[in-house]
Design a protein around this motif. Sequence first.
Motif, PDB file in Angstrom:
ATOM      1  N   SER A  82       0.836  -1.203   0.000  1.00  0.00           N
ATOM      2  CA  SER A  82       0.000   0.000   0.000  1.00  0.00           C
ATOM      3  C   SER A  82       0.864   1.244   0.000  1.00  0.00           C
ATOM      4  O   SER A  82       1.922   1.290   0.630  1.00  0.00           O
ATOM      5  N   MET A  83       0.409   2.282  -0.723  1.00  0.00           N
ATOM      6  CA  MET A  83       1.175   3.532  -0.770  1.00  0.00           C
ATOM      7  C   MET A  83       1.290   4.155   0.608  1.00  0.00           C
ATOM      8  O   MET A  83       2.226   4.899   0.898  1.00  0.00           O
ATOM      9  N   TRP A  84       0.327   3.880   1.489  1.00  0.00           N
ATOM     10  CA  TRP A  84       0.380   4.484   2.831  1.00  0.00           C
ATOM     11  C   TRP A  84       1.537   3.904   3.635  1.00  0.00           C
ATOM     12  O   TRP A  84       2.053   4.539   4.530  1.00  0.00           O
ATOM     13  N   VAL A  85       1.921   2.658   3.303  1.00  0.00           N
ATOM     14  CA  VAL A  85       3.102   2.065   3.930  1.00  0.00           C
ATOM     15  C   VAL A  85       4.349   2.504   3.167  1.00  0.00           C
ATOM     16  O   VAL A  85       5.376   2.867   3.751  1.00  0.00           O
ATOM     17  N   ALA A  86       4.230   2.489   1.837  1.00  0.00           N
ATOM     18  CA  ALA A  86       5.396   2.761   1.003  1.00  0.00           C
ATOM     19  C   ALA A  86       5.883   4.204   1.135  1.00  0.00           C
ATOM     20  O   ALA A  86       7.083   4.454   1.189  1.00  0.00           O
ATOM     21  N   LEU A  87       4.925   5.124   1.223  1.00  0.00           N
ATOM     22  CA  LEU A  87       5.293   6.541   1.178  1.00  0.00           C
ATOM     23  C   LEU A  87       6.287   6.965   2.267  1.00  0.00           C
ATOM     24  O   LEU A  87       7.303   7.587   1.954  1.00  0.00           O
ATOM     25  N   PRO A  88       6.026   6.611   3.534  1.00  0.00           N
ATOM     26  CA  PRO A  88       7.012   6.992   4.569  1.00  0.00           C
ATOM     27  C   PRO A  88       8.387   6.361   4.321  1.00  0.00           C
ATOM     28  O   PRO A  88       9.411   7.022   4.511  1.00  0.00           O
ATOM     29  N   LEU A  89       8.387   5.102   3.845  1.00  0.00           N
ATOM     30  CA  LEU A  89       9.662   4.441   3.573  1.00  0.00           C
ATOM     31  C   LEU A  89      10.380   5.123   2.413  1.00  0.00           C
ATOM     32  O   LEU A  89      11.603   5.296   2.432  1.00  0.00           O
ATOM     33  N   MET A  90       9.604   5.519   1.397  1.00  0.00           N
ATOM     34  CA  MET A  90      10.205   6.233   0.260  1.00  0.00           C
ATOM     35  C   MET A  90      10.793   7.561   0.706  1.00  0.00           C
ATOM     36  O   MET A  90      11.868   7.970   0.251  1.00  0.00           O
ATOM     37  N   LEU A  91      10.079   8.214   1.616  1.00  0.00           N
ATOM     38  CA  LEU A  91      10.571   9.505   2.119  1.00  0.00           C
ATOM     39  C   LEU A  91      11.901   9.299   2.847  1.00  0.00           C
ATOM     40  O   LEU A  91      12.850  10.069   2.664  1.00  0.00           O
ATOM     41  N   ILE A  92      11.964   8.235   3.654  1.00  0.00           N
ATOM     42  CA  ILE A  92      13.212   7.954   4.379  1.00  0.00           C
ATOM     43  C   ILE A  92      14.340   7.650   3.395  1.00  0.00           C
ATOM     44  O   ILE A  92      15.444   8.192   3.497  1.00  0.00           O
ATOM     45  N   GLY A  93      14.038   6.809   2.407  1.00  0.00           N
ATOM     46  CA  GLY A  93      15.062   6.451   1.427  1.00  0.00           C
ATOM     47  C   GLY A  93      15.556   7.654   0.643  1.00  0.00           C
ATOM     48  O   GLY A  93      16.760   7.868   0.490  1.00  0.00           O
ATOM     49  N   GLY A  94      14.607   8.467   0.158  1.00  0.00           N
ATOM     50  CA  GLY A  94      14.962   9.656  -0.609  1.00  0.00           C
ATOM     51  C   GLY A  94      15.789  10.612   0.235  1.00  0.00           C
ATOM     52  O   GLY A  94      16.789  11.186  -0.226  1.00  0.00           O
ATOM     53  N   THR A  95      15.379  10.762   1.505  1.00  0.00           N
ATOM     54  CA  THR A  95      16.096  11.667   2.410  1.00  0.00           C
ATOM     55  C   THR A  95      17.525  11.174   2.638  1.00  0.00           C
ATOM     56  O   THR A  95      18.478  11.961   2.576  1.00  0.00           O
ATOM     57  N   LEU A  96      17.666   9.872   2.883  1.00  0.00           N
ATOM     58  CA  LEU A  96      19.010   9.316   3.115  1.00  0.00           C
ATOM     59  C   LEU A  96      19.928   9.634   1.944  1.00  0.00           C
ATOM     60  O   LEU A  96      21.045  10.116   2.135  1.00  0.00           O
ATOM     61  N   VAL A  97      19.431   9.355   0.737  1.00  0.00           N
ATOM     62  CA  VAL A  97      20.268   9.577  -0.446  1.00  0.00           C
ATOM     63  C   VAL A  97      20.613  11.060  -0.593  1.00  0.00           C
ATOM     64  O   VAL A  97      21.785  11.434  -0.752  1.00  0.00           O
ATOM     65  N   ALA A  98      19.595  11.919  -0.500  1.00  0.00           N
ATOM     66  CA  ALA A  98      19.828  13.356  -0.720  1.00  0.00           C
ATOM     67  C   ALA A  98      20.745  13.945   0.351  1.00  0.00           C
ATOM     68  O   ALA A  98      21.641  14.735   0.058  1.00  0.00           O
ATOM     69  N   VAL A  99      20.530  13.548   1.608  1.00  0.00           N
ATOM     70  CA  VAL A  99      21.352  14.086   2.701  1.00  0.00           C
ATOM     71  C   VAL A  99      22.795  13.600   2.560  1.00  0.00           C
ATOM     72  O   VAL A  99      23.747  14.364   2.741  1.00  0.00           O
TER      73      VAL A  99
END
Lengths: 238, 309
Positions: free
Chosen positions: B62-79
């Motif tokens: 579900s996107m509701w599960v995926a979205l927070p994980l995607m945010l964490i992943g995207g943040t890790l890479v960008a930071v």
Amino acid sequence: MTALLEVEDLRVSYGKIEAVKGISFTVEAGQVVTLIGTNGAGKTTTLRTLSGLLRPTHGRVVFDGQPIEKVPAHKIVALGLAHSPEGRHIFPRLTIEENLKLGAYLRKDADGIAKDIQRAYDLFPILGERRKQAAGTLSGGEQQMLAMGRALMSQPKLLMLDEPSMGLSPIMMQKIMQTIVELKASGTTILLVEQNAQAALSLADQGHVMEIGNIVLSGTGRDLLHDESVRKAYLGED
Amino acid sequence: MNTLPQQLANGLFLGSMYGLIAIGYTMVYGIVQLINFAHGEIFMTGGFGALTVYLALPSGTSMWVALPLMLIGGTLVAVLIATGAERFAYRPLRNAPRLAPLITAIGLSLALQEAVRNWYPQATSARVFPQINAGPWNIGSVNISSGDVFVIIAAPICMAALASFVRATRTGRAMQATAQDPDTAQLMGIDTNRVIVIAFAIGGLFAAVASLAYGLRYGQVKYDMGFQAGLKAFTAAVLGGIGNIYGAMLGGLVLGVAEALATAYIANIPGMGQFGGQGWASVWAFILLILVLLLRPQGLLGERVADRA
């Protein structure tokens, strides 16, 4: 007894230009020591090197038994060496109280910090009256008070003051010098850089005269105050 | 739908995204007086970081599960990329002439684009970004998609958190002190290198949030998506007054709304028919920038301060 601060054959360069050419002096705990001399003598460069903002090309600086000539500036403060820089350099867009709190940045004792802020307000009542005001709105003399109060907030073992009287009115200058006398009386060790040689020498235990990067004359404040060459060169007498 | 409320909503969406990216430009500039022209690419890598996490999840998550994980992943890479750029590309040039870090930033920006294009699987053209399976909703005459909702919620939360961080925490005060007077900040015992790293990291975090908003809104991420978005966000930062975090957000919103309105309405002005539409949106955005720079060079919220460098 070993001195609180020992400077040995200190040399500092800006690129190819050597601004401090091998000076040595000491500061004992409880003393007020002053460096006097004209613009460009290397006084400010010396203080900026002691506090770690500049790196010496040669020489040793031992503070409280520890060599510090390679220690970064933010760690030197932690050892108890505070520097109130030339031109005051308060944080203009922060309030007076925020400036004082930054002086205590490395301290964790909230009660002690609050007590010392109160002490700064007792020392300089005008700061207390304007504590919520942006520091940039203060007059030159008031900014100098804030810079000194801020440097004291780290509870330094040695307080370095660079040109505290620069650009101040005679009344304000007297007030600042009076404060240095009070700090001395309360046992604060001070390394004072001044162009106002008369004022600095009359309250210093030890004085050193700097000329183009060298210490050319040293002595007690009283001796230097009565030295003929000092009177001619720095006290405006013929 | 071309109603005024709809255009304003489009503008707010765009503007929030510009504002989030602009924070990264403005914080770094405020502290080290460096225009990090690779910041648009940091935004882009955030999008690919989020996509990578999504692709690693079992299909049907579900996107509701995926979205927070995607945010964490995207943040890790960008930071990681933002702070890595600081440490290895910009810090060695801290005392070099200003042109050196600027050129480095442009080089880094090209390097990141090419790295993603060449090494990320099938990234030579746009890659499909997952969507939140909800909406769109109609509020009056305004049509709002699920992607819009994400940024319209996330941007104010991020801004409020940043504002209270800078104002109320010890590190926030250290940041303000470093921005105002870095030498004296060191005399207070502040490790200014650490403060600079934190500024880059916050920029990376906000860029990652923006990249998620971008992906959700446009349904794709692409190796060159950071160029346009970065340029607009930089414009927003200058528009608002570079160095000022509130200015960055305000500049973003003003720019986004101006762009949306110009796209929709310029063509209605008699004789201006050919200047409307999406193709001219950027032109109007940059005309706005030029006007602000002429009339108020310090930006909307900037202070007129002497250049320290």
